[in-house]
Enzyme design. Structure first.
Site, mmCIF file in Angstrom:
data_model
loop_
_atom_site.group_PDB
_atom_site.id
_atom_site.type_symbol
_atom_site.label_atom_id
_atom_site.label_comp_id
_atom_site.label_asym_id
_atom_site.label_seq_id
_atom_site.Cartn_x
_atom_site.Cartn_y
_atom_site.Cartn_z
ATOM 1 N N HIS A 55 36.889 -20.955 -82.702
ATOM 2 C CA HIS A 55 37.692 -21.739 -81.745
ATOM 3 C C HIS A 55 39.087 -21.127 -81.616
ATOM 4 O O HIS A 55 39.594 -20.916 -80.515
ATOM 5 C CB HIS A 55 37.776 -23.184 -82.236
ATOM 6 C CG HIS A 55 38.788 -24.032 -81.517
ATOM 7 N ND1 HIS A 55 38.734 -24.289 -80.169
ATOM 8 C CD2 HIS A 55 39.893 -24.686 -81.979
ATOM 9 C CE1 HIS A 55 39.752 -25.067 -79.825
ATOM 10 N NE2 HIS A 55 40.483 -25.313 -80.905
ATOM 11 N N HIS A 79 47.195 -23.232 -84.489
ATOM 12 C CA HIS A 79 47.500 -24.556 -83.938
ATOM 13 C C HIS A 79 46.853 -25.722 -84.677
ATOM 14 O O HIS A 79 47.270 -26.859 -84.514
ATOM 15 C CB HIS A 79 47.216 -24.615 -82.430
ATOM 16 C CG HIS A 79 45.781 -24.843 -82.063
ATOM 17 N ND1 HIS A 79 44.920 -23.824 -81.788
ATOM 18 C CD2 HIS A 79 45.063 -25.988 -81.920
ATOM 19 C CE1 HIS A 79 43.729 -24.326 -81.485
ATOM 20 N NE2 HIS A 79 43.789 -25.635 -81.570
ATOM 21 N N GLU A 83 47.270 -29.890 -88.902
ATOM 22 C CA GLU A 83 46.397 -31.053 -88.756
ATOM 23 C C GLU A 83 45.179 -30.980 -89.684
ATOM 24 O O GLU A 83 44.871 -31.933 -90.372
ATOM 25 C CB GLU A 83 45.930 -31.116 -87.283
ATOM 26 C CG GLU A 83 44.986 -32.243 -86.971
ATOM 27 C CD GLU A 83 45.715 -33.565 -86.789
ATOM 28 O OE1 GLU A 83 46.958 -33.566 -86.900
ATOM 29 O OE2 GLU A 83 45.038 -34.577 -86.555
ATOM 30 N N ASP A 84 44.514 -29.843 -89.686
ATOM 31 C CA ASP A 84 43.213 -29.773 -90.357
ATOM 32 C C ASP A 84 43.254 -29.193 -91.765
ATOM 33 O O ASP A 84 42.302 -29.323 -92.518
ATOM 34 C CB ASP A 84 42.225 -28.944 -89.509
ATOM 35 C CG ASP A 84 41.933 -29.634 -88.180
ATOM 36 O OD1 ASP A 84 42.210 -30.844 -88.079
ATOM 37 O OD2 ASP A 84 41.440 -28.968 -87.257
ATOM 38 N N ASP A 146 43.612 -24.899 -75.566
ATOM 39 C CA ASP A 146 42.850 -25.592 -76.608
ATOM 40 C C ASP A 146 41.831 -26.512 -75.944
ATOM 41 O O ASP A 146 40.641 -26.510 -76.268
ATOM 42 C CB ASP A 146 43.843 -26.391 -77.476
ATOM 43 C CG ASP A 146 43.150 -27.177 -78.576
ATOM 44 O OD1 ASP A 146 42.148 -26.669 -79.128
ATOM 45 O OD2 ASP A 146 43.620 -28.287 -78.896
ATOM 46 N N ASP A 266 30.566 -24.809 -44.387
ATOM 47 C CA ASP A 266 30.655 -23.904 -43.256
ATOM 48 C C ASP A 266 31.957 -23.137 -43.270
ATOM 49 O O ASP A 266 32.124 -22.146 -42.577
ATOM 50 C CB ASP A 266 30.508 -24.675 -41.944
ATOM 51 C CG ASP A 266 29.045 -24.966 -41.674
ATOM 52 O OD1 ASP A 266 28.210 -24.347 -42.365
ATOM 53 O OD2 ASP A 266 28.747 -25.797 -40.815
HETATM 54 MN MN MN Z 1 42.066 -26.951 -81.390
#
Ligand code: MN
Length: 733
Positions: A55, A79, A83-84, A146, A266
C-alpha cells in the site's frame, strides 16, 4: 472493475523521482523512509493478504507520478507509522525531521475524522478537514492518493464498508481532487465510487459504451486523420488523440442534465496538444475555418483560466458525417496541469529548483477558498447558513468573472457584484453604489455568470452596507466584512444618538431658562437618574434621544416648574415608547402600576415572555428587572419586589428564551432541532450542544426568540416530538 494490480518496487519509485529530482540526497531520503516503513510494518498485512508495505509503495509511486518532492514522497511512505505502528512524534523527528513528521501527523489526523452521514459530517467535519489541510497542500495530496489506492483495493472490504467508503469518496475526496485540478485522480475516484455505489448503473453504462465503441472509434479516427492532415499542411506541430468520457460523468449527465445516453455518447471528444499558446489559437482558427462550430460553445480558458488553474480552448464542431465533436486545444503544460493539477503547476513553474514555499503560496492564493474557510469557522453559528456557504464556496465554486483589467476572480455560483467588490477590496465593498456588468448598469443582487466583466462604482458618500446586503452576498468573506461594518456602525450610531440627546437636553434647559452647566453633574440630576434607574449621563442622553424618557418628567422630578407660555417640545405621551435598544425601556412590553416612567428590563436569568407570571425587582441603578415569579434568583426577596404586568397592547414583541434539550446523541439531531424551530416560526439566536459524559446523550442549549408563552409552549411541545429527545424545558442561567 478490478482494482489495478501493480507491482511497485522502491526502485521503480526512485527511477521515477530521478527524472525530476536527480540529486542523491532526495533519493536517499526516500530510500531511508522506505526501509523505516518496511521495518515498522513488517508484520502487518492488508485485507487483500498483501504485506502492508505494498500500500505504501503504491501511495509513494502515485505521489511521484504527480511529481511531488522527496519529503512528500517520504511522508507518503511513512503515512501510517504513527497510526498503525505506534511510532512517537519524537522518534520520527529524530529519525527524519520536523517537516516530514508534521506531514505524517496531519495525514493521520485527517484520517481519524469520523465521517457520519450527509449533513452532519459535511457541516462539522468538512470544516475540520479543510482547515487541517489548508496548512499544507501536500497533506491533501497524500490523503487523496492514500484514498485512491484504498479505493483501488476496495474489493477486499465488506459490502457495507465498500458503500460507506465509496460514498465518502464521492462526496469529499473527488470534489477536492477536482478543486485541485487533478482530473486524473478525480475521474478514477468517481468511477470507482460509482462502481461500488451503483453497480447496476455502472454495468449498464459500461455495456452501452462498449457496444457503441467500434462505431465511435471509427468516427473519431476519421476526424483525427482529417484534422491531422489539415494542421500538418499548415506547418503546425501538435499531438492529437481521442478521449473517452469516464463512466461516472456520463451517468451524471444522464441524471442531472436529463439527457439520453445517445445524446451524450454522440458527442465525440478530441484533444490537440501544442507547444505554445499561440499555436492553440492557430489550431482553433484552422479548425473553425473548415468545420462549422456550434455557437456559444467556444470557451477560452487560456485567456481566462479556471480557478483550479485549468487552461484550454474548448470548441464544439460538426463533423462531415454530422457527428458532433468536442475539441480541446492546449499546450503540453496546460495538459499536465489539467491531468495532475497543482502538482504539475509547481513543477512547471519551478523547474527542477524546488521552491516549496513560493509554490505553496501561489497555489493557496489560487485556491482562495482556503482563506474563506478561516473566516467561516469564526463566524458562522447557524448550521444551515454554514451548509449553504460550504456548498457555494467549495463545491460549486465555478463562476469566473473578470475585472476590466482582466484579473480573473473566482466566485461561488450565485455570487453577486457585491461579492466581487469585497473580493477586490473591503473598502471597495463598503463604498459600492453600483455595478456595471458587461457595460450595463445592473442591480447589486444580479447573479454573475462566468465570463462577465465586472466593474464596481463606488462613492465616498455611500452609506455603506446595510442588513439587506447580507442577503445579497454569497461568500463568507463578504458576509463577515459586512457584519463587522454593521457592528461598528451600531456603536457609532449610539454615540451619535447620545450626542443628539445631549443637544436636546441643553436646548430644553435653554427654553426653560435653566443653567444646564450647573445641572449636569449635580446631586439633583443624580437623584433623577436614580429615580429613572439610569446608570450614567450617556444613558440619560440616549434615553432622551430615543424618547423613552420624556422631558417633562425629567423636569418634574427636578422640581423645576415649567414657565407658563413655554410649550413643551415633547408630547405628554406615555413614557414607554419604542426604542431600538434591546430589552430595555418599554420594549419589554411591561407596565409597572403606579410608576409612570422607569427603565424596565427583562431578567436574563429566567427570560420571561408574555403570559408568564412575573414580578418586578427594583435593582440598584438598573431600574426594574422583571423576573418570572418562580425564578430562583428572587426566591428570597420580599422588600424590593413590585407588581408588574404585561402590556396587552404590545403584542408583537420578540423575546429571547433559553431552552435545554436532553437527547440521545445522533446524526441530524441539531439539524432536526433547527428545522422544528424554523417550522414553529421562532427565531434562533444560538445553539450550543455537547455530548455528555456518558457518550450517549447530548445536552443542547438553545436561545430562541418567541412572541409569548403560548408560542413558547408550541415550540417546546414540537421539540419534544423529535426522535430521541427525552426532555425539553426552559433553562435558567
Ligand atoms: Mn494508508
Amino acid at each position: 472493475m478490478q482494482g489495478k494490480k501493480q507491482e511497485i518496487t522502491i526502485q521503480a519509485i526512485l527511477d521515477l523521482v530521478k527524472t525530476y529530482y536527480p540529486d542523491q540526497d532526495s533519493l536517499d531520503l526516500i530510500s531511508k523512509a522506505f526501509k523505516y516503513a518496511n521495518e515498522k510494518h513488517k508484520d502487518q498485512f492488508r485485507k487483500s493478504g498483501e504485506p502492508y508495505i505494498v500500500h505504501l509503495l503504491n501511495v509513494a509511486y502515485i505521489l511521484a507520478d504527480l511529481k511531488l518532492g522527496p519529503k512528500a514522497i517520504a511522508a507518503g511512505l511513512l503515512h501510517d507509522v504513527i497510526e498503525d505502528c505506534g511510532v512517537s512524534r519524537e522518534e520520527m523527528v529524530k529519525e527524519f525531521d520536523e517537516e516530514i513528521t508534521t506531514l505524517v501527523e496531519s495525514v493521520t489526523k485527517i484520517g481519524n475524522i469520523e465521517f457520519k452521514d450527509e449533513k452532519e459530517y459535511m457541516a462539522v467535519n468538512h470544516r475540520k478537514i479543510f482547515i487541517a489541510m489548508a496548512k499544507d497542500i501536500r497533506v491533501i495530496l497524500i490523503k487523496l492518493v492514500d484514498r485512491l489506492h484504498n479505493m483501488r483495493t476496495l474489493q477486499f472490504m465488506s459490502e457495507i464498508k465498500q458503500k460507506k467508503i465509496a460514498a465518502e469518496t464521492l462526496d469529499v475526496y473527488a470534489p477536492i481532487a477536482h478543486r485541485l485540478g487533478i482530473s486524473e485522480i478525480k475521474n478514477e475516484l468517481e468511477d470507482l465510487s460509482f462502481y461500488y455505489l451503483y453497480p447496476d448503473k455502472y454495468y449498464e453504462i459500461a455495456h452501452l459504451v462498449e457496444i457503441r465503441k467500434a462505431e465511435r472509434d471509427r468516427q473519431v479516427l476519421t476526424m483525427i486523420k482529417d484534422i491531422t492532415e489539415l494542421l500538418t499542411k499548415n506547418g503546425l506541430k501538435f499531438r492529437i488523440f481521442g478521449r473517452s468520457k469516464h463512466l461516472y460523468s456520463i451517468y451524471k449527465k444522464m441524471t442531472t442534465k436529463n439527457k439520453r445516453f445517445d445524446e451524450i455518447l454522440d458527442l465525440h471528444a478530441i484533444r490537440i496538444v501544442t507547444s505554445d499558446d499561440v499555436s492553440c489559437y492557430e489550431v482553433l482558427g484552422y479548425i473553425h475555418a473548415k468545420y462549422r462550430p456550434i455557437p456559444g460553445r467556444l470557451k477560452d480558458y487560456i485567456a481566462m483560466p479556471k480557478m483550479n488553474m485549468y487552461q484550454s480552448l474548448h470548441t464544439t464542431i460538426v463533423g462531415e458525417e454530422g457527428s458532433i465533436y468536442e475539441v480541446q486545444i492546449r499546450t503540453e503544460e496546460m495538459d499536465a496541469i489539467a491531468e495532475k493539477g497543482v502538482a504539475a503547476h509547481w513543477r512547471y513553474k519551478e523547474g527542477n529548483k524546488y521552491n516549496q514555499e513560493r509554490a505553496q503560496k501561489e497555489i493557496e492564493e489560487r485556491l482562495s477558498w482556503f482563506k474563506d474557510f478561516g473566516a467561516l469557522t469564526q463566524e458562522s453559528k447557524d448550521a444551515d447558513e454554514y451548509m449553504d456557504i460550504l456548498t457555494h464556496d467549495v463545491f460549486e465554486a465555478n463562476v469566473y468573472v473578470m475585472s476590466p483589467k482582466g484579473r480573473v476572480i473566482d466566485l461561488p455560483n450565485g455570487a453577486t457584484p457585491l461579492d466581487f467588490a469585497y473580493r477586490i477590496h473591503t473598502e471597495i465593498g463598503h463604498s459600492t453604489v453600483g455595478a456595471i456588468v458587461n457595460n450595463v448598469l445592473v442591480p447589486l443582487n444580479t447573479p454573475l455568470k462566468t465570463g462577465d466583466v465586472v466593474s464596481i462604482r463606488t462613492s465616498k458618500q455611500s452609506n455603506g452596507p446595510s442588513e439587506d446586503w447580507l442577503k445579497i452576498v454569497k461568500t463568507a468573506h463578504a458576509k463577515s466584512k459586512i457584519r463587522n461594518f454593521l457592528q461598528k456602525k451600531e456603536m457609532d450610531d449610539r454615540s451619535d444618538t447620545i450626542e443628539k440627546g445631549e443637544h436636546l437636553f441643553r436646548e430644553e434647559c435653554k427654553r426653560r431658562e435653566i443653567d444646564d452647566k450647573e445641572l449636569i453633574g449635580s446631586k439633583r440630576l443624580e437623584s433623577v437618574f436614580q429615580h429613572f434607574a439610569i446608570n450614567n449621563i450617556n444613558d440619560f442622553y440616549y434615553a432622551i434621544a430615543v424618547k423613552s424618557l420624556a422631558m417633562p418628567a425629567i423636569f418634574e422630578k427636578l422640581n423645576i416648574q415649567q414657565k407658563k407660555g413655554i410649550l413643551d417640545s415633547f408630547s405628554l405621551e406615555r413614557m414607554f415608547k419604542s426604542n431600538q435598544s434591546k430589552k430595555t425601556f418599554s420594549k419589554s412590553g411591561i407596565r409597572v402600576s403606579g410608576v409612570d416612567s422607569m427603565m424596565i428590563s427583562l431578567a436574563g436569568c429566567c427570560t420571561p415572555v408574555p403570559g408568564d407570571s412575573i414580578v418586578g425587582f427594583i435593582t440598584k441603578g438598573q431600574g426594574v428587572k422583571v423576573h418570572r415569579t418562580d425564578c430562583v434568583n428572587i426566591k428570597n426577596e420580599t422588600k424590593r419586589l413590585i407588581n408588574v404586568e404585561w402590556d396587552e397592547e404590545r403584542k408583537e414583541g420578540k423575546y429571547e428564551v433559553k431552552l435545554y434539550i436532553l437527547a440521545q446523541d445522533r446524526s441530524f439531531l441539531i439539524s432536526d432541532i433547527v428545522t422544528i424551530i424554523n417550522q414553529c416560526k421562532a427565531g434562533l439566536v444560538a445553539v450550543n450542544s455537547t455530548v455528555n459524559e456518558d457518550k450517549i446523550t447530548a445536552s443542547t442549549y438553545l436561545n430562541v426568540v418567541v412572541t409569548d408563552s403560548e408560542h413558547l409552549q408550541t415550540v417546546i411541545a414540537n421539540l419534544k416530538k423529535i426522535d430521541n429527545v427525552f426532555e425539553v424545558h426552559r433553562a435558567q442561567s
